[in-house]
Design an enzyme around this catalytic site. Structure first.
Site, PDB file in Angstrom:
ATOM      1  N   PHE A 131      35.908  51.572  33.121  1.00 34.82           N
ATOM      2  CA  PHE A 131      35.618  50.437  33.955  1.00 34.82           C
ATOM      3  C   PHE A 131      34.217  50.005  34.275  1.00 34.82           C
ATOM      4  CE2 PHE A 131      36.773  53.281  37.134  1.00 34.82           C
ATOM      5  CZ  PHE A 131      36.018  53.212  38.013  1.00 34.82           C
ATOM      6  N   HIS A 163      31.344  47.165  48.270  1.00 40.59           N
ATOM      7  CA  HIS A 163      30.920  48.611  48.312  1.00 40.59           C
ATOM      8  C   HIS A 163      30.480  48.984  49.382  1.00 40.59           C
ATOM      9  CE1 HIS A 163      28.915  52.033  46.732  1.00 40.59           C
ATOM     10  NE2 HIS A 163      27.856  51.851  47.465  1.00 40.59           N
ATOM     11  N   ARG A 169      34.005  52.934  55.761  1.00 36.27           N
ATOM     12  CA  ARG A 169      35.100  52.821  54.956  1.00 36.27           C
ATOM     13  C   ARG A 169      36.406  52.353  55.195  1.00 36.27           C
ATOM     14  NH1 ARG A 169      33.170  54.241  49.404  1.00 36.27           N
ATOM     15  NH2 ARG A 169      35.352  54.891  49.346  1.00 36.27           N
ATOM     16  N   THR A 227      40.188  51.847  47.847  1.00 40.15           N
ATOM     17  CA  THR A 227      39.602  51.083  46.741  1.00 40.15           C
ATOM     18  C   THR A 227      40.320  50.293  46.041  1.00 40.15           C
ATOM     19  OG1 THR A 227      38.178  53.446  46.497  1.00 40.15           O
ATOM     20  CG2 THR A 227      38.424  51.889  44.459  1.00 40.15           C
ATOM     21  N   ASN A 252      37.279  44.239  44.172  1.00 41.69           N
ATOM     22  CA  ASN A 252      37.561  44.730  45.524  1.00 41.69           C
ATOM     23  C   ASN A 252      36.369  44.266  46.493  1.00 41.69           C
ATOM     24  OD1 ASN A 252      35.675  46.624  44.744  1.00 41.69           O
ATOM     25  ND2 ASN A 252      37.084  48.224  45.022  1.00 41.69           N
ATOM     26  N   ARG A 254      39.041  44.834  52.064  1.00 39.61           N
ATOM     27  CA  ARG A 254      39.788  44.662  50.813  1.00 39.61           C
ATOM     28  C   ARG A 254      41.278  44.361  50.855  1.00 39.61           C
ATOM     29  NH1 ARG A 254      37.046  50.181  48.511  1.00 39.61           N
ATOM     30  NH2 ARG A 254      35.103  49.191  47.544  1.00 39.61           N
TER      31      ARG A 254
END
Ligand code: GDP
Ligand code: MG
Length: 166
Positions: A76, A131, A101, A107, A128, A118
């Site tokens: 990807f 980052h 996070r 993810t 998503n 997300r």
């Protein structure tokens, strides 16, 4: 057949973290895709992290490739590099790497809890939305990639004593 509408415009892909001499950490992020830039930035502000950098520009392909160089063998990778179109945001605060996070979520948005970025704004891994750097060292690496000397703002929020036990 379901009606559909397309999402265009901007959500921010945030991105990097790092440990600073005073024990604080920084994260940067970058990506525009869901018309939710303000909402996403607002979540980090509400949490209490300090906004230290923010840039909007068309991400050059070589910068995106360098940013995700660890993933260059993944299938990807070309799509991912195209997906980063916007610019980075830098947040600073104790534990911001791990905390971000959690705010960002897993993810794969399918596994991201509702309430996370997300979980609330994304459906598939390849879109998503944000980052988040995965370690303080990578945060510093990413910030150095995205920002030049003097482009981060040296300031402390006046509410800091009410956010941190200084
Ligand atoms: P992150 O740290 O949670 O962003 O995840 P990684 O560092 O492992 O991957 C970086 C980005 O690559 C992810 O945020 C996704 O946008 C994308 N990505 C990772 N795994 C996949 C996948 O299996 N399929 C697709 N299409 N994209 C992926
Ligand atoms: Mg990662």
């Amino acid at each position: 057949r379901w009606d559909s509408s397309s999402l265009a415009g901007s959500g921010a892909r945030l991105l990097s973290y790092g440990r600073r001499p005073n024990g604080q950490q920084r994260i940067s992020s970058s990506r525009l895709t869901v018309n939710a830039v303000g909402d996403i930035i607002s979540r980090f502000e509400r949490k209490g992290f300090a906004l230290k950098g923010l840039k909007l520009f068309q991400t050059p392909q070589d910068l995106a490739e360098e940013h995700y160089s660890e993933l260059k063998e993944r299938p990807f990778f070309p799509a991912l590099v195209k997906y980063i179109v916007s610019g980075p945001v830098v947040w600073e605060g104790p534990g911001v790497v791990a905390s971000a996070r959690k705010l960002i979520g897993a993810t794969n948005p399918l596994n991201a809890e509702p309430g996370t970025i997300r979980g609330d704004f994304a459906i598939v891994s390849g879109r998503n939305v944000v980052h988040g750097s995965d370690s303080p060292a990578n945060g510093e690496r990413e910030i150095a990639l995205w920002f030049k000397e003097g482009e981060l703002v040296d300031w402390e929020p006046t509410v800091l004593p009410w956010v941190l036990e200084l």
